[in-house]
Write a protein that holds these residues in place. Structure first.
Motif, mmCIF file in Angstrom:
data_model
loop_
_atom_site.group_PDB
_atom_site.id
_atom_site.type_symbol
_atom_site.label_atom_id
_atom_site.label_comp_id
_atom_site.label_asym_id
_atom_site.label_seq_id
_atom_site.Cartn_x
_atom_site.Cartn_y
_atom_site.Cartn_z
ATOM 1 N N LEU A 55 -14.795 -5.953 -3.742
ATOM 2 C CA LEU A 55 -15.193 -7.274 -4.227
ATOM 3 C C LEU A 55 -16.367 -7.781 -3.407
ATOM 4 C CD1 LEU A 55 -11.630 -8.844 -4.547
ATOM 5 C CD2 LEU A 55 -12.968 -7.714 -6.330
ATOM 6 N N ASP A 56 -17.273 -8.492 -4.063
ATOM 7 C CA ASP A 56 -18.371 -9.104 -3.316
ATOM 8 C C ASP A 56 -17.885 -10.397 -2.663
ATOM 9 O OD1 ASP A 56 -18.364 -11.084 -5.307
ATOM 10 O OD2 ASP A 56 -20.154 -10.293 -6.306
ATOM 11 N N GLU A 57 -18.784 -11.116 -2.015
ATOM 12 C CA GLU A 57 -18.404 -12.337 -1.295
ATOM 13 C C GLU A 57 -17.843 -13.426 -2.215
ATOM 14 O OE1 GLU A 57 -21.819 -13.408 1.000
ATOM 15 O OE2 GLU A 57 -21.228 -12.102 2.640
ATOM 16 N N GLU A 58 -18.165 -13.358 -3.491
ATOM 17 C CA GLU A 58 -17.657 -14.332 -4.455
ATOM 18 C C GLU A 58 -16.343 -13.890 -5.091
ATOM 19 O OE1 GLU A 58 -20.831 -14.876 -7.217
ATOM 20 O OE2 GLU A 58 -22.190 -15.688 -5.707
ATOM 21 N N GLY A 59 -15.849 -12.702 -4.694
ATOM 22 C CA GLY A 59 -14.590 -12.201 -5.240
ATOM 23 C C GLY A 59 -14.729 -11.449 -6.547
ATOM 24 N N LYS A 60 -15.964 -11.077 -6.918
ATOM 25 C CA LYS A 60 -16.189 -10.336 -8.156
ATOM 26 C C LYS A 60 -16.227 -8.834 -7.865
ATOM 27 C CE LYS A 60 -18.469 -13.994 -10.527
ATOM 28 N NZ LYS A 60 -19.526 -14.887 -10.375
ATOM 29 N N PRO A 61 -15.610 -8.008 -8.745
ATOM 30 C CA PRO A 61 -15.600 -6.563 -8.534
ATOM 31 C C PRO A 61 -17.003 -5.968 -8.566
ATOM 32 C CG PRO A 61 -14.032 -7.200 -10.247
ATOM 33 C CD PRO A 61 -14.848 -8.407 -9.918
ATOM 34 N N VAL A 62 -17.228 -4.981 -7.717
ATOM 35 C CA VAL A 62 -18.475 -4.217 -7.692
ATOM 36 C C VAL A 62 -18.124 -2.754 -7.923
ATOM 37 C CG1 VAL A 62 -19.658 -5.858 -6.186
ATOM 38 C CG2 VAL A 62 -18.411 -3.946 -5.183
ATOM 39 N N ALA A 63 -19.134 -1.895 -8.067
ATOM 40 C CA ALA A 63 -18.900 -0.491 -8.400
ATOM 41 C C ALA A 63 -18.298 0.304 -7.239
ATOM 42 C CB ALA A 63 -20.203 0.160 -8.843
ATOM 43 N N GLU A 64 -18.553 -0.136 -6.015
ATOM 44 C CA GLU A 64 -18.052 0.613 -4.855
ATOM 45 C C GLU A 64 -16.526 0.513 -4.750
ATOM 46 O OE1 GLU A 64 -20.214 1.618 -0.745
ATOM 47 O OE2 GLU A 64 -20.104 -0.473 -1.290
ATOM 48 N N GLU A 65 -15.900 1.582 -4.277
ATOM 49 C CA GLU A 65 -14.448 1.650 -4.207
ATOM 50 C C GLU A 65 -13.930 1.304 -2.808
ATOM 51 O OE1 GLU A 65 -11.729 4.847 -6.205
ATOM 52 O OE2 GLU A 65 -12.294 5.599 -4.222
ATOM 53 N N THR A 66 -12.829 0.563 -2.763
ATOM 54 C CA THR A 66 -12.108 0.285 -1.518
ATOM 55 C C THR A 66 -10.799 1.055 -1.573
ATOM 56 O OG1 THR A 66 -13.055 -1.905 -1.190
ATOM 57 C CG2 THR A 66 -10.935 -1.496 -0.162
ATOM 58 N N THR A 67 -10.449 1.705 -0.464
ATOM 59 C CA THR A 67 -9.208 2.472 -0.422
ATOM 60 C C THR A 67 -8.326 1.981 0.722
ATOM 61 O OG1 THR A 67 -10.121 4.161 1.049
ATOM 62 C CG2 THR A 67 -10.301 4.551 -1.337
ATOM 63 N N LEU A 68 -7.027 2.172 0.534
ATOM 64 C CA LEU A 68 -6.038 1.937 1.572
ATOM 65 C C LEU A 68 -5.182 3.194 1.640
ATOM 66 C CD1 LEU A 68 -4.402 0.184 3.584
ATOM 67 C CD2 LEU A 68 -3.081 -0.626 1.613
ATOM 68 N N THR A 69 -5.231 3.877 2.772
ATOM 69 C CA THR A 69 -4.437 5.085 2.974
ATOM 70 C C THR A 69 -3.321 4.762 3.957
ATOM 71 O OG1 THR A 69 -6.394 6.451 2.623
ATOM 72 C CG2 THR A 69 -4.510 7.503 3.684
ATOM 73 N N LEU A 70 -2.090 5.141 3.602
ATOM 74 C CA LEU A 70 -0.933 4.904 4.447
ATOM 75 C C LEU A 70 -0.288 6.235 4.818
ATOM 76 C CD1 LEU A 70 0.801 2.073 2.398
ATOM 77 C CD2 LEU A 70 -0.645 1.795 4.408
ATOM 78 N N ILE A 71 0.099 6.355 6.084
ATOM 79 C CA ILE A 71 0.905 7.478 6.549
ATOM 80 C C ILE A 71 2.182 6.877 7.127
ATOM 81 C CG2 ILE A 71 1.064 9.464 8.103
ATOM 82 C CD1 ILE A 71 -2.006 9.626 7.945
ATOM 83 N N PRO A 72 3.231 6.754 6.277
ATOM 84 C CA PRO A 72 4.478 6.166 6.743
ATOM 85 C C PRO A 72 5.335 7.201 7.472
ATOM 86 C CG PRO A 72 4.597 6.591 4.390
ATOM 87 C CD PRO A 72 3.217 6.986 4.845
ATOM 88 N N MET A 73 5.870 6.799 8.620
ATOM 89 C CA MET A 73 6.780 7.635 9.391
ATOM 90 C C MET A 73 7.977 6.778 9.774
ATOM 91 S SD MET A 73 4.015 9.515 11.823
ATOM 92 C CE MET A 73 2.849 8.174 11.867
ATOM 93 N N SER A 74 9.139 7.394 9.896
ATOM 94 C CA SER A 74 10.309 6.629 10.311
ATOM 95 C C SER A 74 11.295 7.524 11.049
ATOM 96 C CB SER A 74 11.003 5.974 9.110
ATOM 97 O OG SER A 74 11.624 6.953 8.314
ATOM 98 N N ALA A 75 12.091 6.885 11.876
ATOM 99 C CA ALA A 75 13.227 7.510 12.545
ATOM 100 C C ALA A 75 14.436 6.650 12.183
ATOM 101 C CB ALA A 75 13.018 7.546 14.048
ATOM 102 N N SER A 76 15.557 7.300 11.798
ATOM 103 C CA SER A 76 16.674 6.502 11.307
ATOM 104 C C SER A 76 18.012 7.200 11.494
ATOM 105 C CB SER A 76 16.474 6.169 9.828
ATOM 106 O OG SER A 76 16.420 7.344 9.054
ATOM 107 N N ALA A 77 19.063 6.414 11.344
ATOM 108 C CA ALA A 77 20.436 6.903 11.299
ATOM 109 C C ALA A 77 20.999 6.548 9.930
ATOM 110 C CB ALA A 77 21.266 6.246 12.400
#
Length: 183
Positions: A55-77
């Motif tokens: 999104l640009d500064e006005e909140g409008k979509p632009v052609a460039e892509e934004t990504t969010l990559t998650l690597i979830p790890m856990s330890a549990s019983a």
């Protein structure tokens, strides 16, 4: 130019991207009361990536892509109750999980690495499973003798990850389904 990654509270930039999330989980039995329940300790690691238009500064979509990559790890019983199929031949297993989650996150817009870090917090879960051994005891014995697979089940699990206050708030509730094996 400057882009916003998370433009406002309550707005989900990646709402149209549902995953997928790839996860591997391994638990080891640490205590067993035969035909009643068992307790496991274990962990998991996964990977998922979400993408959306930046999104640009006005909140409008632009052609460039934004990504969010998650690597979830856990330890549990986990405590798994297997009394219903073992004693009453009702093919339902119930389980509850408690642990700690460690999620590495990374956001990028185009070729720019916007931010990355860790989100930590407790993990709580509940699982219901359909015990496949109950339907085909002969096949279950053959799997055990030939491959060392003691039990098989199809499961659905709900997990809740609650991030701590100083973490990126990526927690929430999600579900998983799959095929489980007990060796």
């Amino acid at each position: 130019g400057p882009y916003k990654i998370f433009p406002g509270e309550g707005w989900n930039m990646f709402a149209d991207d549902l995953g997928p999330a790839l996860t591997a989980k391994l638990d080891g039995i640490v205590y067993r009361m035969p035909k009643i329940f068992y307790v496991t300790l274990g962990g998991s690691v996964g990977w998922t990536r979400f993408a959306a238009n930046a999104l640009d500064e006005e909140g409008k979509p632009v052609a460039e892509e934004t990504t969010l990559t998650l690597i979830p790890m856990s330890a549990s019983a986990q405590i798994r109750v297997d009394a219903l199929p073992r004693l009453l031949h009702i093919p339902v297993l119930l389980a509850a999980r408690v642990g700690w989650g460690f999620y590495h996150w990374d956001t990028n817009t185009g070729l720019i690495n916007n931010a990355e870090g860790w989100s930590l917090g407790p993990v709580l879960g509940a699982q219901v499973a359909l015990d496949l051994d109950t339907f085909e005891p002969g096949g279950a014995r053959a799997l055990d003798e030939e491959w060392g697979i003691n039990h098989t089940y199809v499961f659905a699990e709900i997990l809740h990850f609650a991030t701590m206050s100083k973490s990126l708030p990526i927690g929430g509730t999600n579900w998983t389904a799959g095929l489980g094996f007990v060796f």
